[in-house]
Design a protein around this motif. Structure first.
Motif, short mmCIF file in Angstrom:
data_model
loop_
_atom_site.label_atom_id
_atom_site.label_comp_id
_atom_site.label_asym_id
_atom_site.label_seq_id
_atom_site.Cartn_x
_atom_site.Cartn_y
_atom_site.Cartn_z
N ASP A 339 30.91 -13.90 -4.11
CA ASP A 339 31.89 -14.96 -3.87
C ASP A 339 33.16 -14.42 -3.22
O ASP A 339 34.12 -15.15 -3.02
CB ASP A 339 32.21 -15.71 -5.17
CG ASP A 339 32.52 -14.76 -6.33
OD1 ASP A 339 33.19 -13.75 -6.07
OD2 ASP A 339 32.07 -15.04 -7.46
N ASP A 340 33.19 -13.15 -2.94
CA ASP A 340 34.41 -12.57 -2.37
C ASP A 340 34.04 -11.35 -1.50
O ASP A 340 33.11 -10.63 -1.81
CB ASP A 340 35.33 -12.12 -3.53
CG ASP A 340 36.46 -11.23 -3.04
OD1 ASP A 340 37.28 -11.73 -2.26
OD2 ASP A 340 36.49 -10.04 -3.41
N ALA A 363 30.71 -10.35 -6.75
CA ALA A 363 30.57 -11.57 -7.55
C ALA A 363 31.45 -11.32 -8.76
O ALA A 363 31.10 -10.47 -9.60
CB ALA A 363 29.12 -11.79 -7.95
N GLY A 364 32.58 -11.97 -8.82
CA GLY A 364 33.55 -11.64 -9.86
C GLY A 364 33.99 -10.19 -9.67
O GLY A 364 34.46 -9.80 -8.60
N ASP A 365 33.74 -9.39 -10.69
CA ASP A 365 34.19 -8.00 -10.64
C ASP A 365 33.09 -7.03 -10.17
O ASP A 365 33.32 -5.84 -10.04
CB ASP A 365 34.63 -7.64 -12.08
CG ASP A 365 35.47 -6.39 -12.10
OD1 ASP A 365 36.29 -6.22 -11.17
OD2 ASP A 365 35.29 -5.56 -13.02
N ARG A 366 31.88 -7.58 -9.96
CA ARG A 366 30.73 -6.68 -9.70
C ARG A 366 30.37 -6.60 -8.23
O ARG A 366 30.33 -7.61 -7.52
CB ARG A 366 29.51 -7.19 -10.48
CG ARG A 366 29.63 -6.98 -11.97
CD ARG A 366 28.35 -7.38 -12.65
NE ARG A 366 27.26 -6.46 -12.36
CZ ARG A 366 26.00 -6.69 -12.69
NH1 ARG A 366 25.64 -7.80 -13.30
NH2 ARG A 366 25.07 -5.80 -12.41
N GLU A 391 31.78 -1.84 -10.94
CA GLU A 391 32.98 -2.67 -11.08
C GLU A 391 33.91 -2.44 -9.89
O GLU A 391 33.92 -1.35 -9.29
CB GLU A 391 33.71 -2.29 -12.37
CG GLU A 391 32.95 -2.80 -13.58
CD GLU A 391 33.69 -2.52 -14.87
OE1 GLU A 391 34.81 -1.98 -14.82
OE2 GLU A 391 33.13 -2.87 -15.91
N ARG A 392 34.71 -3.45 -9.60
CA ARG A 392 35.61 -3.41 -8.43
C ARG A 392 36.50 -2.16 -8.44
O ARG A 392 36.64 -1.50 -7.41
CB ARG A 392 36.46 -4.68 -8.43
CG ARG A 392 37.33 -4.84 -7.20
CD ARG A 392 38.19 -6.08 -7.33
NE ARG A 392 37.40 -7.30 -7.26
CZ ARG A 392 37.19 -7.99 -6.13
NH1 ARG A 392 37.73 -7.59 -5.01
NH2 ARG A 392 36.46 -9.08 -6.14
#
Ligand SMILES: Cc1cc2nc3c(=O)[nH]c(=O)nc-3n(C[C@H](O)[C@H](O)[C@H](O)COP(=O)(O)OP(=O)(O)OC[C@H]3O[C@@H](n4cnc5c(N)ncnc54)[C@H](O)[C@@H]3O)c2cc1C
Length: 405
Positions: A339-340, A363-366, A391-392
């Motif tokens: 999503d980002d 996707a979120g933090d992943r 993780e990001r």
């Protein structure tokens, strides 16, 4: 099927079918193997069709994956120029009326290039060696080319045509080229790559149909514009080659539905691999069909081992590349689940040079995927992070460390 099968029958003599036969042998299988292929050619590699074959740098001999003699040495009996027309339990019927019986059947029939309604004979598609050679001959004679569809194959055709001095117009229905794989942000970079490469690119356009243009090809758009050129290539993706399976009763809406070992749902003793196969994703649990060169080989390894009852190999991450306008675009992982998009290297996302640009899809933090433009040495470093769904913070630390080297 108790123990190992006596006879493995592979339908489709492309990359995935060939690799399945090779993997069976390298896993020690000594039984009979048959390979059925609709094309008359020995198995060949498709990626060069829209690259080196089209530019004229490579001749067809160079893309042969394994000659008929080498297949014979491998103990693979080939049935080429024959199409499978029906699948029944333990049996395949061929287009010449003969039947082949087997206790393990692997479906590897790939996809067929999609065409447009009313597409004239002068407009061609690119899927096979014969298509590529015909298009290459066309490119030698023309001054202008219309490419309908700005996905990876359309873009590679455009790139090869520009390199041959042909004036190219690309018409793309989405707002950016290759938008499905790259998303809007990186798709915009693919658009820049095309226009900087000399293509007249029109995105967000809807075709209403082909016009009568004599020996040339012309199309009309919904907005009233028309485009005309000496020749036209339609590159709007592929449809799984499953028409011959209609009587099996399985849901063929997006290829052949399989579990994470390639076993076809609802059909005992049948597996599917490659572009035609819609596998359950062992990590994310959804079903996904990859039209990627590496996936065909990876799935072949899984299926060969599953047929023989051997341990599965280590899971792999999907990978795709495309060579266009002097740059290699690479994508590792599942960008469709993100999503980002965050820039990791280079300045392409802020209007600077495209070469060296790398972005992470989160996707979120992943981390779900990483894509790069002319940045092969960086992209490869992210493969383990994509595989681990890192993780990001870890990804950004890695990016900083790599950039400082
Ligand atoms: C022009 C082009 C460029 C590409 N470039 C790239 C790239 O740069 N990077 C990348 O990752 N991927 C690329 N790909 C995708 C990659 O080549 C495919 O993912 C790969 O070829 C899939 O292999 P496959 O064996 O599943 O299908 P295919 O290679 O299509 O083989 C399927 C075979 O099955 C045969 N067949 C179909 N129906 C039947 C039947 N009923 N009976 C018998 N035989 C049948 C077909 O004729 C075909 O020969 C490209 C593809 C094309 C077409």
């Amino acid at each position: 099927m108790a123990g190992q099968p006596e006879h493995v029958l592979v339908v489709g003599a492309g990359l995935a079918g060939l690799r399945t036969t090779e993997q069976l042998r390298s896993a020690g299988y000594q039984g009979r193997i048959s390979l059925v292929g609709a094309e008359i050619h020995a198995p060949y590699d498709r990626p060069p069709l829209s690259k080196q074959v089209l530019t004229g740098d490579w001749e067809p001999e160079r893309i042969v994956l394994r000659s008929l003699e080498a297949l014979d040495e491998l103990g693979v009996r080939t049935y080429l120029g024959l199409r499978a027309v029906a699948l029944r339990p333990g049996e395949i019927e061929l287009s010449d009326g003969a039947s082949l019986h087997s206790d393990a059947i692997v479906l590897a029939t790939g996809v067929v290039a999609r065409t447009l309604p009313g597409q004239p004979a002068a407009a061609c598609t690119l899927r096979t060696l014969d298509d590529a050679l015909a298009l290459r001959t066309t490119l030698e004679k023309i001054g202008s080319l219309l490419v309908i569809g700005g996905g990876f194959i359309g873009a590679e055709v455009a790139s090869a045509a520009v390199a041959r001095g042909v004036a190219v117009t690309v018409l793309e229905a989405m707002d950016v080229p290759s938008g499905r794989a790259l998303g809007p942000v990186l798709g915009a970079l693919a658009a820049r790559l095309m226009t900087e490469g000399g293509v007249d690119l029109h995105t967000g356009v809807r075709l209403t149909g082909f016009l009568d243009a004599g020996e040339r090809v012309a199309v009309a758009l919904e907005d009233g514009r028309t485009f005309e050129a000496d020749a036209c290539v339609v590159g709007i993706g592929g449809t799984p080659h499953v028409d011959w399976l209609a009587d099996t009763g399985i849901d063929l809406g997006n290829g052949i539905p399989c579990d994470a070992s390639g076993r076809v749902h609802g059909l005992d003793g049948v597996w599917a691999v490659g572009d035609v196969a819609c596998w359950e994703d062992a990590v994310y649990g959804d079903r996904h069909r990859h039209e990627h060169w590496t996936s065909a080989g990876d799935q072949a390894t899984v299926v060969a081992r599953d047929i023989l009852g051997a341990d599965p190999p280590q899971p792999t991450v999907p990978y795709f590349w495309s060579d266009q306008f002097g740059l290699k675009i690479q994508l590792i992982g599942r960008s469709d689940l993100a999503d980002d998009v965050t820039a990791l290297h280079g300045e392409g996302m802020t209007g600077g040079p495209l070469r060296g640009t790398v972005a992470g899809f989160f996707a979120g933090d992943r981390l779900m995927a990483v894509a790069g433009f002319g940045a092969a040495r960086f992209v490869a470093r992210y493969r383990p992070l994509v595989a681990a769904g890192a993780e990001r913070a870890t990804v950004l630390e890695t990016a900083a460390a790599l950039s400082n080297r």
